[in-house]
Design an enzyme around this catalytic site. Structure first.
Site, PDB file in Angstrom:
ATOM      1  N   ALA A 110     -30.818   4.056  25.532  1.00 41.04           N
ATOM      2  CA  ALA A 110     -32.388   4.510  25.202  1.00 41.04           C
ATOM      3  C   ALA A 110     -32.887   5.738  24.509  1.00 41.04           C
ATOM      4  O   ALA A 110     -33.431   5.882  23.682  1.00 41.04           O
ATOM      5  CB  ALA A 110     -33.313   4.048  26.478  1.00 41.04           C
ATOM      6  N   ASP A 119     -34.193   1.666  30.331  1.00 41.68           N
ATOM      7  CA  ASP A 119     -34.710   1.422  28.855  1.00 41.68           C
ATOM      8  C   ASP A 119     -36.209   1.321  28.581  1.00 41.68           C
ATOM      9  O   ASP A 119     -36.802   1.694  27.703  1.00 41.68           O
ATOM     10  CB  ASP A 119     -34.133   0.181  28.216  1.00 41.68           C
ATOM     11  CG  ASP A 119     -32.696   0.231  27.874  1.00 41.68           C
ATOM     12  OD1 ASP A 119     -31.965   0.083  28.896  1.00 41.68           O
ATOM     13  OD2 ASP A 119     -32.265   0.371  26.635  1.00 41.68           O
ATOM     14  N   LYS A 130     -30.258  -2.583  31.640  1.00 42.03           N
ATOM     15  CA  LYS A 130     -29.075  -3.505  31.228  1.00 42.03           C
ATOM     16  C   LYS A 130     -29.024  -4.651  31.876  1.00 42.03           C
ATOM     17  O   LYS A 130     -29.107  -4.402  33.372  1.00 42.03           O
ATOM     18  CB  LYS A 130     -27.709  -2.805  31.194  1.00 42.03           C
ATOM     19  CG  LYS A 130     -26.485  -3.586  30.527  1.00 42.03           C
ATOM     20  CD  LYS A 130     -26.567  -4.366  29.763  1.00 42.03           C
ATOM     21  CE  LYS A 130     -27.119  -3.259  28.097  1.00 42.03           C
ATOM     22  NZ  LYS A 130     -27.401  -4.220  27.074  1.00 42.03           N
TER      23      LYS A 130
HETATM   24  O1  MRU Z   1     -27.616  -2.157  25.109  1.00 39.25           O
HETATM   25  P1  MRU Z   1     -27.396  -0.495  25.499  1.00 39.25           P
HETATM   26  O2  MRU Z   1     -26.157  -0.221  25.567  1.00 39.25           O
HETATM   27  O3  MRU Z   1     -28.363  -0.001  24.548  1.00 39.25           O
HETATM   28  O4  MRU Z   1     -28.038  -0.618  26.954  1.00 39.25           O
HETATM   29  C1  MRU Z   1     -28.146   0.844  27.601  1.00 39.25           C
HETATM   30  C2  MRU Z   1     -28.737   0.439  29.057  1.00 39.25           C
HETATM   31  O5  MRU Z   1     -29.065  -0.374  29.506  1.00 39.25           O
HETATM   32  C3  MRU Z   1     -28.835   1.886  29.493  1.00 39.25           C
HETATM   33  O6  MRU Z   1     -28.629   2.040  30.977  1.00 39.25           O
HETATM   34  C4  MRU Z   1     -30.253   2.371  29.299  1.00 39.25           C
HETATM   35  O7  MRU Z   1     -30.227   2.586  27.802  1.00 39.25           O
HETATM   36  C5  MRU Z   1     -30.431   3.786  29.752  1.00 39.25           C
HETATM   37  S1  MRU Z   1     -29.139   5.086  29.140  1.00 39.25           S
HETATM   38  C6  MRU Z   1     -29.850   6.674  29.609  1.00 39.25           C
END
Ligand code: MRU
Length: 344
Positions: A48, A233, A244
């Protein structure tokens, strides 16, 4: 090795191509808005905070080429990934920054802001680390053994600019000489845990073990985990956390086993306009990501699949929010997140 996942080289934006890790540590050059938009959608960059910073860089590329295309460029970028609110947050900031500027000043102003966002993210993640370090330290003092942290996906420096969110307390503890070990779940279908979190922890010398996602319940129930720390996110106004897919199951198992579950996120991930988790848009990606593994089909031809990228963990399962404004409860979030920040 790399210090950040995104930087400028002349008039180009360079990013680590995260689709190639852990086998190849290579970079890609973005020269146009379209390079940035497809790079975000195809997950050359992801996570994110980094999605937000990368979108701001994409706006700078777009406005250098066509300073009149503010709204169209932002619309193109915001459509790339729907769940991480940092994307909209960053684009709104760039739009506000350039709104009253003469056209010939917009590209440079957007670039300055994009660079500033990257630097701000480093500070925010360091503060998140400080907010979570006490937790790790307290576990170590109580048990006298290495602190066992479970995480999910990649909420490390690859997902941000430096430190990461969920990994920031781990990196600070490691630097401070507090023994820490991280349980890394592989995170099907894109394997951000196995490919990215394990890669970055390994490069920094942090002990870790990769497990299949479904091992989380077993590890939590058998006392192998002291605390769970995940990224986010989007955090809704009531504290519900989108992260996620698979995060919710970890939170449920952690609660059942009496183990602390903590969401780590900067202010840019908090969405005051989103009342609760039901209002968070959940990205659904290509079913082929589920139907294949390493390019090989694992399901029978003709079997359909669904591929939700995220799930929502209700605030009642989150013991604390590790933020750049300290460790907070769900009740404390709205006021703390919307307070005017201290000058840097
Ligand atoms: O699909 P992604 O790889 O963008 O998902 C990332 C995540 O779910 C992370 O845990 C979230 O973005 C936090 S990143 C500090």
């Amino acid at each position: 090795m790399f210090e950040r996942p995104i930087w400028w080289d002349g008039d180009d934006v360079v990013v680590i191509d995260q689709t190639r890790l852990p086998h190849q540590a290579t970079t890609v050059r973005w020269r146009t808005l379209e390079d940035a938009a497809t790079g975000i959608a195809d997950m050359q960059v992801r996570g994110a905070p980094l999605i937000g910073v990368a979108a701001a860089h994409g706006m700078a590329l777009a406005l250098a080429a066509d300073p009149d295309a503010v709204a169209a460029s932002a619309d193109r970028l915001v459509a790339t990934r729907p769940t991480a609110v940092n994307l909209r947050w960053a684009l709104d900031r760039v739009r506000a920054e350039v709104a009253d500027l003469p056209v010939d000043a917009r590209g440079a102003a957007a670039r300055r802001l994009a660079e500033q966002m990257a630097d701000d993210d480093v500070r925010a993640c360091r503060s998140i680390g400080e907010a979570g370090l006490d937790l790790i330290e307290a576990h170590h003092q109580r048990t006298g053994r290495p602190v066992q942290v479970m995480t999910h996906c990649n909420a490390g420096w690859l997902a941000c600019v430096e430190w990461g969110t969920a990994t920031a307390p781990v990196y600070l503890a490691h630097q401070a000489g507090i023994p820490v070990h991280v349980w890394v779940s592989e995170t099907r279908p894109r394997n951000q845990g196995a490919s990215l979190t394990a890669w970055e922890l390994g490069h920094r010398g942090v002990p870790h073990t990769v497990v299949v996602d479904n091992a989380a319940g077993h590890l939590l129930r058998t006392g192998a985990v002291d605390l769970v720390v995940v990224g986010a996110d989007r955090v809704a106004a009531n504290g519900d956390v989108a992260n996620k897919v698979g995060t919710y199951l970890k939170a449920l198992a952690a609660r059942d086993c009496g183990i602390g579950f903590h969401g780590a996120a900067p202010t840019s991930t908090y969405d005051a306009a989103c009342p609760d988790g039901d209002a968070i848009p959940i990205e659904e990606r290509d079913p082929d990501e589920v139907l294949t593994f390493g390019g090989t089909r694992v399901a029978p031809e003709g079997s359909p699949a669904r591929n939700w990228g995220f799930d929502v963990t209700p605030a009642r399962l989150v013991d604390s929010y590790l933020t750049d404004r300290g460790a907070l409860t769900a009740d404390e979030l709205p006021a703390a997140m919307q307070a005017t920040p201290e000058p840097a």
